[in-house]
Motif scaffolding. Structure first.
Motif, short mmCIF file in Angstrom:
data_model
loop_
_atom_site.label_atom_id
_atom_site.label_comp_id
_atom_site.label_asym_id
_atom_site.label_seq_id
_atom_site.Cartn_x
_atom_site.Cartn_y
_atom_site.Cartn_z
N PRO A 1 -13.22 25.37 -1.65
CA PRO A 1 -14.57 24.92 -1.36
C PRO A 1 -15.47 24.84 -2.61
N GLN A 2 -15.21 25.67 -3.61
CA GLN A 2 -16.03 25.69 -4.81
C GLN A 2 -15.45 24.83 -5.93
N GLN A 3 -14.20 24.35 -5.76
CA GLN A 3 -13.52 23.58 -6.80
C GLN A 3 -13.02 22.25 -6.21
N SER A 4 -13.92 21.37 -5.87
CA SER A 4 -13.57 20.11 -5.21
C SER A 4 -12.84 19.15 -6.13
N LEU A 5 -12.98 19.31 -7.42
CA LEU A 5 -12.28 18.42 -8.35
C LEU A 5 -10.76 18.63 -8.30
N LEU A 6 -10.32 19.75 -7.84
CA LEU A 6 -8.89 19.98 -7.71
C LEU A 6 -8.28 19.06 -6.65
N CYS A 7 -9.09 18.51 -5.77
CA CYS A 7 -8.62 17.63 -4.68
C CYS A 7 -8.71 16.17 -5.05
N SER A 8 -9.10 15.83 -6.26
CA SER A 8 -9.31 14.43 -6.64
C SER A 8 -8.03 13.61 -6.55
N LYS A 9 -6.86 14.20 -6.89
CA LYS A 9 -5.58 13.48 -6.81
C LYS A 9 -5.30 13.11 -5.35
N ASP A 10 -5.52 14.04 -4.43
CA ASP A 10 -5.29 13.78 -3.00
C ASP A 10 -6.28 12.73 -2.48
N VAL A 11 -7.56 12.77 -2.94
CA VAL A 11 -8.57 11.82 -2.51
C VAL A 11 -8.19 10.42 -2.96
N LYS A 12 -7.72 10.25 -4.21
CA LYS A 12 -7.33 8.95 -4.74
C LYS A 12 -6.15 8.38 -3.95
N THR A 13 -5.20 9.21 -3.61
CA THR A 13 -4.05 8.77 -2.82
C THR A 13 -4.52 8.30 -1.42
N PHE A 14 -5.44 9.06 -0.84
CA PHE A 14 -5.99 8.71 0.49
C PHE A 14 -6.76 7.39 0.41
N GLN A 15 -7.58 7.20 -0.66
CA GLN A 15 -8.34 5.96 -0.82
C GLN A 15 -7.41 4.76 -0.98
N ALA A 16 -6.31 4.90 -1.70
CA ALA A 16 -5.36 3.81 -1.89
C ALA A 16 -4.72 3.44 -0.56
N CYS A 17 -4.38 4.44 0.21
CA CYS A 17 -3.77 4.19 1.53
C CYS A 17 -4.74 3.44 2.44
N ILE A 18 -6.02 3.85 2.46
CA ILE A 18 -7.04 3.20 3.28
C ILE A 18 -7.24 1.75 2.84
N ALA A 19 -7.30 1.51 1.53
CA ALA A 19 -7.49 0.16 0.99
C ALA A 19 -6.33 -0.73 1.40
N LYS A 20 -5.13 -0.20 1.30
CA LYS A 20 -3.94 -0.97 1.69
C LYS A 20 -3.97 -1.32 3.18
N THR A 21 -4.37 -0.37 4.00
CA THR A 21 -4.45 -0.58 5.45
C THR A 21 -5.50 -1.63 5.78
N MET A 22 -6.64 -1.60 5.10
CA MET A 22 -7.71 -2.58 5.35
C MET A 22 -7.26 -3.97 4.92
N GLN A 23 -6.56 -4.05 3.79
CA GLN A 23 -6.09 -5.35 3.31
C GLN A 23 -5.09 -5.95 4.30
N THR A 24 -4.22 -5.13 4.85
CA THR A 24 -3.22 -5.59 5.84
C THR A 24 -3.94 -6.07 7.09
N ALA A 25 -4.96 -5.35 7.54
CA ALA A 25 -5.69 -5.73 8.75
C ALA A 25 -6.41 -7.06 8.55
N VAL A 26 -7.01 -7.29 7.36
CA VAL A 26 -7.71 -8.54 7.08
C VAL A 26 -6.72 -9.70 7.04
N GLU A 27 -5.57 -9.49 6.46
CA GLU A 27 -4.53 -10.55 6.38
C GLU A 27 -4.02 -10.90 7.77
N ASN A 28 -3.88 -9.91 8.63
CA ASN A 28 -3.37 -10.15 9.99
C ASN A 28 -4.39 -10.92 10.85
N ARG A 29 -5.67 -10.71 10.61
CA ARG A 29 -6.70 -11.44 11.35
C ARG A 29 -6.77 -12.90 10.97
N GLY A 30 -6.70 -13.18 9.74
CA GLY A 30 -6.92 -14.53 9.22
C GLY A 30 -5.71 -15.35 9.26
#
Length: 182
Positions: A153-182
């Motif tokens: 809780p006091q050292q949130s920067l230690l989670c930055s690697k996990d946050v970046k991995t999560f953001q990449a996964c979300i971006a990939k999922t959004m890109q796939t959803a946009v491609e499937n719609r269009g």
């Protein structure tokens, strides 16, 4: 003249079987007070003699001549005619009620179909609106980020690697959803 009471007696000879009394149309109408004889003027004796006015007195009516010229109806015939009219009226109203019931039935069926369609549409909309936790994209990475924040809780920067991995996964999922719609 006006003080004496006059009474009339009517004797009916019934020659018909089954105790039917034969009545003419005039008698039936007279009994129903439908026939009114026109009242003709009676000479007034108090008028002066110089005025000459021709007044017609009603001629005596021979009832036998009237009855002979009219078709006769028996009370049984009149009763049968009335019953026939009642049956005809009953039949009309039975048909009318049946038509109204059929229209009500059709309207009720249509409303029931529309109600069921609305229920199905509402159920579908509710199910689509539900967003259970199982349907989140990248749920395992999300859980890993939440756990990291809880562990540090006091050292949130230690989670930055996990946050970046999560953001990449979300971006990939959004890109796939946009491609499937269009």
């Amino acid at each position: 003249m006006g003080n004496s009471k006059s009474t009339r007696k009517v004797t009916v000879a019934n020659e018909e079987p089954v105790s039917n009394i034969v009545l003419s149309e005039v008698v039936v109408k007279r009994a129903k007070n439908e026939v009114r004889k026109p009242v003709e003027e009676v000479p007034i004796e108090s008028q002066p003699k110089s005025v000459t006015k021709v007044d017609k007195l009603p001629l005596p009516i021979n009832p036998e001549s009237i009855l002979a010229s009219l078709p006769l109806s028996t009370s049984l015939q009149i009763r049968h005619e009335m019953e026939a009219q009642l049956r005809k009226s009953d039949q009309y109203w039975l048909e009318r009620v049946a038509k109204v019931k059929e229209q009500f039935k059709m309207t009720d069926q249509k409303m029931e179909e529309e109600f069921q369609a609305a229920v199905q549409e509402a159920t579908k909309t509710i199910e689509e609106a539900k967003d259970p936790a199982d349907s989140y994209p990248c749920k395992d990475l999300r859980a890993k980020v939440i756990q990291c924040y809880q562990d540090h809780p006091q050292q949130s920067l230690l989670c930055s690697k996990d946050v970046k991995t999560f953001q990449a996964c979300i971006a990939k999922t959004m890109q796939t959803a946009v491609e499937n719609r269009g």
